[in-house]
Write a protein that holds these residues in place. Structure first.
Motif, PDB file in Angstrom:
ATOM      1  N   GLY A 143       0.963  -1.147   0.011  1.00 26.62           N
ATOM      2  CA  GLY A 143      -0.057   0.069   0.000  1.00 26.62           C
ATOM      3  C   GLY A 143       0.982   1.170  -0.123  1.00 26.62           C
ATOM      4  N   SER A 181      -1.157   4.444   3.911  1.00 25.48           N
ATOM      5  CA  SER A 181      -2.255   3.666   3.803  1.00 25.48           C
ATOM      6  C   SER A 181      -2.688   2.837   4.831  1.00 25.48           C
ATOM      7  CB  SER A 181      -2.195   2.873   2.369  1.00 25.48           C
ATOM      8  OG  SER A 181      -1.219   1.941   2.761  1.00 25.48           O
ATOM      9  N   LEU A 220      -3.976  -5.223  -1.691  1.00 23.39           N
ATOM     10  CA  LEU A 220      -3.694  -3.965  -1.834  1.00 23.39           C
ATOM     11  C   LEU A 220      -4.349  -3.122  -0.558  1.00 23.39           C
ATOM     12  CD1 LEU A 220      -2.533  -1.183  -3.048  1.00 23.39           C
ATOM     13  CD2 LEU A 220      -4.572  -1.089  -4.592  1.00 23.39           C
ATOM     14  N   SER A 270      -5.415   0.721   0.570  1.00 28.19           N
ATOM     15  CA  SER A 270      -5.722   1.884  -0.036  1.00 28.19           C
ATOM     16  C   SER A 270      -6.334   2.819   1.131  1.00 28.19           C
ATOM     17  CB  SER A 270      -6.448   1.855  -1.284  1.00 28.19           C
ATOM     18  OG  SER A 270      -7.698   1.329  -1.149  1.00 28.19           O
ATOM     19  N   LYS A 315      -6.240  10.005  -0.523  1.00 25.81           N
ATOM     20  CA  LYS A 315      -5.015  10.758  -0.439  1.00 25.81           C
ATOM     21  C   LYS A 315      -4.879  11.561   0.470  1.00 25.81           C
ATOM     22  CE  LYS A 315      -1.710  13.213  -3.713  1.00 25.81           C
ATOM     23  NZ  LYS A 315      -1.535  13.681  -5.033  1.00 25.81           N
ATOM     24  N   ARG A 364      -4.251   9.918   3.812  1.00 29.63           N
ATOM     25  CA  ARG A 364      -2.848   9.537   3.899  1.00 29.63           C
ATOM     26  C   ARG A 364      -1.855  10.513   4.123  1.00 29.63           C
ATOM     27  NH1 ARG A 364      -1.846   6.891  -1.828  1.00 29.63           N
ATOM     28  NH2 ARG A 364       0.171   6.642  -1.120  1.00 29.63           N
ATOM     29  N   ASP A 389      -2.368   4.058  -6.670  1.00 30.73           N
ATOM     30  CA  ASP A 389      -3.200   2.886  -6.463  1.00 30.73           C
ATOM     31  C   ASP A 389      -3.864   2.312  -7.483  1.00 30.73           C
ATOM     32  OD1 ASP A 389      -2.822   2.929  -3.547  1.00 30.73           O
ATOM     33  OD2 ASP A 389      -4.503   4.011  -3.043  1.00 30.73           O
ATOM     34  N   ARG A 437      -3.648  -1.565  -8.361  1.00 36.28           N
ATOM     35  CA  ARG A 437      -4.990  -2.331  -8.393  1.00 36.28           C
ATOM     36  C   ARG A 437      -4.690  -3.505  -9.726  1.00 36.28           C
ATOM     37  NH1 ARG A 437      -7.860   2.723  -7.480  1.00 36.28           N
ATOM     38  NH2 ARG A 437      -8.030   2.616  -5.262  1.00 36.28           N
ATOM     39  N   GLU A 497      -8.400  -5.749  -2.722  1.00 36.35           N
ATOM     40  CA  GLU A 497      -8.043  -4.453  -2.095  1.00 36.35           C
ATOM     41  C   GLU A 497      -8.767  -4.210  -0.669  1.00 36.35           C
ATOM     42  OE1 GLU A 497      -8.184   0.411  -3.394  1.00 36.35           O
ATOM     43  OE2 GLU A 497      -8.950  -1.229  -4.720  1.00 36.35           O
ATOM     44  N   ILE A 547      -9.817  -1.550   1.867  1.00 39.51           N
ATOM     45  CA  ILE A 547     -10.110   0.147   1.871  1.00 39.51           C
ATOM     46  C   ILE A 547     -10.029   0.564   3.211  1.00 39.51           C
ATOM     47  CG2 ILE A 547     -11.180   2.116   1.244  1.00 39.51           C
ATOM     48  CD1 ILE A 547     -12.393   0.559  -1.152  1.00 39.51           C
TER      49      ILE A 547
END
Length: 197
Positions: free
Chosen positions: A7, A11, A127, A129, A132, A135, A160, A164, A170, A172
């Motif tokens: 990530g 993340s 992943l 995530s 933005k 983060r 990302d 992906r 993923e 989140i």
């Protein structure tokens, strides 16, 4: 079975890995191992001195992280040279570590899992995530750095969207969804069926 977790900066991939650890899953932290190797592996040390000069190491024998960061984060060629030295040793350490595990599956956590090609060694890749803005705020708080510094680091990583394409699933991590039940479900599937979906 080998499961990669990656990530972008901020993340929360380490948080996700810590939950897997609580479930008893062995986690190999590639970035931590790489940092340790800079201080302990004689071949890497001599390679870094050859590349960046004696001053790259401090009197106590540990790498001058600030100096190294200033070099590699401003010069992609030097970063690539360093990675070519470090990645094969990390891969070796990972393979040795895997041989000692006896869990149904293990996790390989790495910031540049896809960029380094390590993802090809995994059966599945997760992943992690987050938005933005979220983060940026996390990293500013965690590392006491400016927004410009965070953005600079982000710009050196794959987006990302790029990640992906190679991820199996993923997670989140936006502080809105409940991630613990999701991780428990992934853990159950891997233990029972040997796959994530």
């Amino acid at each position: 079975m080998k499961v990669g977790i990656t990530g972008g900066i901020g993340s929360g991939k380490s948080t996700i890995c810590n939950i897997f650890k609580l479930l008893g899953v062995p986690v190999f932290e590639a970035d931590v191992v790489a940092k340790q190797l800079l201080d302990s592996d004689s071949q890497i040390k001599s390679g870094l001195i050859h590349l960046f000069g004696e001053g790259i190491y401090m009197d106590n024998g540990s790498v001058n992280r600030k100096k190294l960061a200033n070099i590699i984060f401003n010069d992609n060629i030097q970063l690539e040279k360093m990675n070519k030295m470090v990645h094969p040793v990390v891969r070796e350490k990972f393979n040795d570590w895997v041989d000692k595990q006896n869990h149904k599956y293990i996790i390989h956590e790495a910031a540049i899992l896809f960029e380094s090609g390590f993802y090809k060694m995994m059966d599945f890749n997760i992943l992690v995530s987050a938005e933005k803005r979220q983060r940026i705020e996390r990293v500013k708080k965690r590392d006491a750095v400016s927004e410009a510094q965070v953005l600079e680091r982000m710009n050196r990583q794959w987006t990302d969207e790029e990640k992906r394409k190679l991820a199996s699933i993923e997670i989140i991590n936006d502080n809105k969804r409940l991630i613990i039940p999701e991780i428990i479900e992934i853990d159950k599937k891997l233990k029972k069926y040997g796959k994530i979906w």
